[in-house]
Design a protein around this motif. Structure first.
Motif, short mmCIF file in Angstrom:
data_model
loop_
_atom_site.label_atom_id
_atom_site.label_comp_id
_atom_site.label_asym_id
_atom_site.label_seq_id
_atom_site.Cartn_x
_atom_site.Cartn_y
_atom_site.Cartn_z
N LEU A 1 -16.27 10.44 -0.78
CA LEU A 1 -15.48 9.22 -0.73
C LEU A 1 -16.25 8.06 -0.11
O LEU A 1 -16.25 6.94 -0.64
CB LEU A 1 -14.19 9.46 0.07
CG LEU A 1 -13.25 8.27 0.21
CD1 LEU A 1 -12.62 7.92 -1.14
CD2 LEU A 1 -12.17 8.57 1.25
N MET A 2 -16.90 8.31 1.01
CA MET A 2 -17.51 7.23 1.79
C MET A 2 -19.02 7.11 1.59
O MET A 2 -19.61 6.10 1.98
CB MET A 2 -17.22 7.45 3.28
CG MET A 2 -15.75 7.43 3.63
SD MET A 2 -14.94 5.86 3.22
CE MET A 2 -15.74 4.75 4.41
N SER B 1 -8.91 9.71 11.32
CA SER B 1 -9.74 8.62 10.81
C SER B 1 -9.06 8.03 9.58
O SER B 1 -8.34 8.71 8.86
CB SER B 1 -11.14 9.12 10.43
OG SER B 1 -11.08 10.06 9.36
N LEU B 2 -9.28 6.74 9.39
CA LEU B 2 -8.83 6.05 8.18
C LEU B 2 -10.09 5.59 7.46
O LEU B 2 -10.83 4.75 7.96
CB LEU B 2 -7.95 4.85 8.53
CG LEU B 2 -7.44 4.02 7.35
CD1 LEU B 2 -6.57 4.85 6.42
CD2 LEU B 2 -6.70 2.77 7.83
N LEU B 3 -10.32 6.17 6.29
CA LEU B 3 -11.55 5.94 5.54
C LEU B 3 -11.26 5.06 4.32
O LEU B 3 -10.53 5.48 3.41
CB LEU B 3 -12.15 7.28 5.11
CG LEU B 3 -12.38 8.30 6.22
CD1 LEU B 3 -12.95 9.59 5.64
CD2 LEU B 3 -13.30 7.74 7.30
N LEU B 4 -11.78 3.85 4.34
CA LEU B 4 -11.56 2.88 3.25
C LEU B 4 -12.91 2.47 2.70
O LEU B 4 -13.63 1.69 3.31
CB LEU B 4 -10.80 1.67 3.79
CG LEU B 4 -9.43 1.98 4.44
CD1 LEU B 4 -8.89 0.73 5.12
CD2 LEU B 4 -8.46 2.50 3.39
N PRO B 5 -13.29 3.01 1.55
CA PRO B 5 -14.62 2.69 0.98
C PRO B 5 -14.82 1.19 0.74
O PRO B 5 -13.85 0.48 0.45
CB PRO B 5 -14.62 3.45 -0.36
CG PRO B 5 -13.57 4.49 -0.21
CD PRO B 5 -12.52 3.92 0.68
N ALA C 1 -7.23 7.94 -5.70
CA ALA C 1 -7.28 7.60 -4.28
C ALA C 1 -8.15 6.38 -4.01
O ALA C 1 -9.28 6.28 -4.50
CB ALA C 1 -7.79 8.79 -3.48
N SER C 2 -7.59 5.44 -3.20
CA SER C 2 -8.33 4.25 -2.78
C SER C 2 -8.92 4.42 -1.39
O SER C 2 -9.70 3.58 -0.94
CB SER C 2 -7.40 3.04 -2.76
OG SER C 2 -6.67 2.93 -3.94
N ASP D 1 0.85 -1.19 0.00
CA ASP D 1 0.00 0.00 0.00
C ASP D 1 0.89 1.24 0.00
O ASP D 1 1.97 1.25 0.61
CB ASP D 1 -0.91 0.02 1.24
CG ASP D 1 -2.10 -0.92 1.11
OD1 ASP D 1 -2.36 -1.40 -0.01
OD2 ASP D 1 -2.76 -1.17 2.13
N LEU D 2 0.43 2.30 -0.66
CA LEU D 2 1.22 3.52 -0.78
C LEU D 2 0.54 4.67 -0.06
O LEU D 2 -0.58 5.05 -0.39
CB LEU D 2 1.41 3.89 -2.25
CG LEU D 2 2.19 5.18 -2.53
CD1 LEU D 2 3.66 5.01 -2.12
CD2 LEU D 2 2.08 5.58 -4.00
N LEU D 3 1.22 5.20 0.96
CA LEU D 3 0.75 6.40 1.63
C LEU D 3 1.36 7.62 0.93
O LEU D 3 2.56 7.65 0.66
CB LEU D 3 1.16 6.40 3.10
CG LEU D 3 0.55 5.30 3.98
CD1 LEU D 3 1.11 5.40 5.40
CD2 LEU D 3 -0.96 5.39 4.00
N VAL D 4 0.53 8.61 0.65
CA VAL D 4 1.00 9.82 -0.03
C VAL D 4 0.89 10.99 0.95
O VAL D 4 -0.20 11.35 1.39
CB VAL D 4 0.18 10.12 -1.29
CG1 VAL D 4 0.72 11.37 -1.99
CG2 VAL D 4 0.21 8.92 -2.24
N PHE D 5 2.05 11.56 1.32
CA PHE D 5 2.12 12.64 2.30
C PHE D 5 2.33 13.99 1.60
O PHE D 5 2.96 14.06 0.54
CB PHE D 5 3.28 12.42 3.27
CG PHE D 5 3.15 11.20 4.13
CD1 PHE D 5 2.37 11.23 5.29
CD2 PHE D 5 3.81 10.02 3.82
CE1 PHE D 5 2.25 10.11 6.10
CE2 PHE D 5 3.71 8.90 4.62
CZ PHE D 5 2.92 8.95 5.77
N ASN D 6 1.86 15.03 2.24
CA ASN D 6 2.10 16.41 1.78
C ASN D 6 3.28 16.97 2.58
O ASN D 6 3.19 17.13 3.79
CB ASN D 6 0.84 17.25 2.00
CG ASN D 6 0.99 18.68 1.49
OD1 ASN D 6 2.03 19.05 0.93
ND2 ASN D 6 -0.05 19.47 1.67
#
Length: 349
Positions: free
Chosen positions: A318-319, A345-349, A297-298, A52-57
């Motif tokens: 998203l959700m 929160s971690l939001l995973l549809p 985005a997943s 899995d890939l986390l994308v940070f700002n």
């Protein structure tokens, strides 16, 4: 949809005025489809899969709030007024800023912030916005801001307390690199070096993009029909290196999960099709609301947002609106801490 569809009652005591320490000790609400679980940010790796890939700002917040004095020669002597400015966005060699009280300023006025450090008002706009030309180069301005500026805390915190020395560390991510934001990418404030190393050790990948968060992120929506709202613009960049990391995750069937709405908005701006993305640089005013079809985005890791805000509309896109209503009702009932210094929160549809 109507603006009133995104309103909810939030007990004032749930608005966080300070972050939790250590950073990963913050609580984490996990929504996988309709299922809701309570965890902590330190548990994040357990909800992700290797690859899995986390994308940070990686934007860096500048101490953008300055207190100064306007001096003006008048027919009756010298006129002096105390002025506070909050920088909003850079435009070439000048800065747009919010001045208070703006009525005490006129084009051509000089504001002194410290001995040998000041700016000229070169234009005035609506709502207290002015354009400032500082008396130094961009390279030396950042150093002056570090010395004389304070962190521009969000309005709902600044109304209750002043920024202090703790905020210099608390309101900055541990990987902040590209200076230019006047608000923090707050979902990333939950990460420290230990958590980042743990994620890496478990095979969870990461990459960085840059979106300079502007003060417009706090502007209220003033139209009842949300489709009529005009989004503020923010500058961002996705490099070829980051694009390759995203493409690899997509090719491997892995999830791309932005950390924060700013990273998500930038990914979707740079998308060239479903599952396709290209390097990108420029200003984005993308408005993601229910009905939007996500292309990159997943999922999303994000804090809890203001009622009637565009960010609440984004997570509803998203959700699904019904699930976001359940998530926020659960968060309030379980006393999660809200907004910039709050829980996540971690939001995973």
């Amino acid at each position: 949809m109507q603006l009133s569809d995104f309103d909810f009652d939030l007990p004032e005591e749930l608005i966080a005025l300070r972050p939790v320490r250590p950073r990963p000790a913050s609580r984490l609400l996990v929504s996988r489809g309709e299922r809701i679980e309570d965890a902590h940010v330190s548990d994040l790796a357990g909800y992700l899969d290797p690859g899995d890939l986390l994308v940070f700002n990686n934007t860096k917040v500048i101490p953008a709030r300055l207190s100064g004095t306007r001096r003006r020669e008048t027919t009756t002597g010298s006129g002096v007024a105390a002025i506070e400015v909050t920088l909003i966005a850079k435009s070439g060699e000048t800065w747009r800023a919010l001045a208070r009280p703006a009525k005490r300023l006129a084009t051509g006025d000089m504001i002194s912030f410290a001995e040998g450090f000041g700016a000229e008002v070169i234009a005035k706009g609506q709502g207290g916005v002015v354009t400032l030309a500082f008396d130094r180069s961009a390279e030396t301005l950042e150093a002056a801001l570090q010395t004389h500026g304070v962190m521009p805390l969000p309005p709902y915190i600044a109304a209750k307390r002043k920024a202090d020395a703790r905020d210099i560390e608390d309101y900055q991510t541990v990987f902040a690199e590209q200076a230019g934001a006047v608000a923090a990418p707050t979902a990333s404030l939950h990460f420290d070096t230990g958590l980042l190393e743990d994620l890496h050790a478990r095979g969870i990948a990461s990459t960085y993009v840059t979106l300079h968060v502007g003060a417009g992120t706090f502007l209220p929506v003033k139209v009842e029909k949300i489709e009529s709202h005009k989004m503020h613009s923010e500058w961002g960049e996705i490099t070829e290196e980051s694009v390759e990391a995203i493409r690899k995750a997509l090719r491997d069937g892995r999830r791309v999960i932005p950390v924060g709405t700013t990273a998500l908005r930038l990914l979707e701006t740079a998308a060239t099709g479903r599952g396709e993305i290209a390097p990108w640089r420029g200003d984005t005013d993308i408005f993601i609301r229910p009905g939007y079809a996500f292309r990159i985005a997943s999922g999303l890791m994000t804090n809890f947002h203001l009622p009637k805000s565009t960010l609440l509309m984004l997570v509803a896109a998203l959700m699904g609106k019904a699930q976001i209503d359940r998530i926020y009702a659960h968060a309030i009932a379980r006393n999660y801490r809200f907004f910039s210094y709050g829980d996540s929160s971690l939001l995973l549809p």
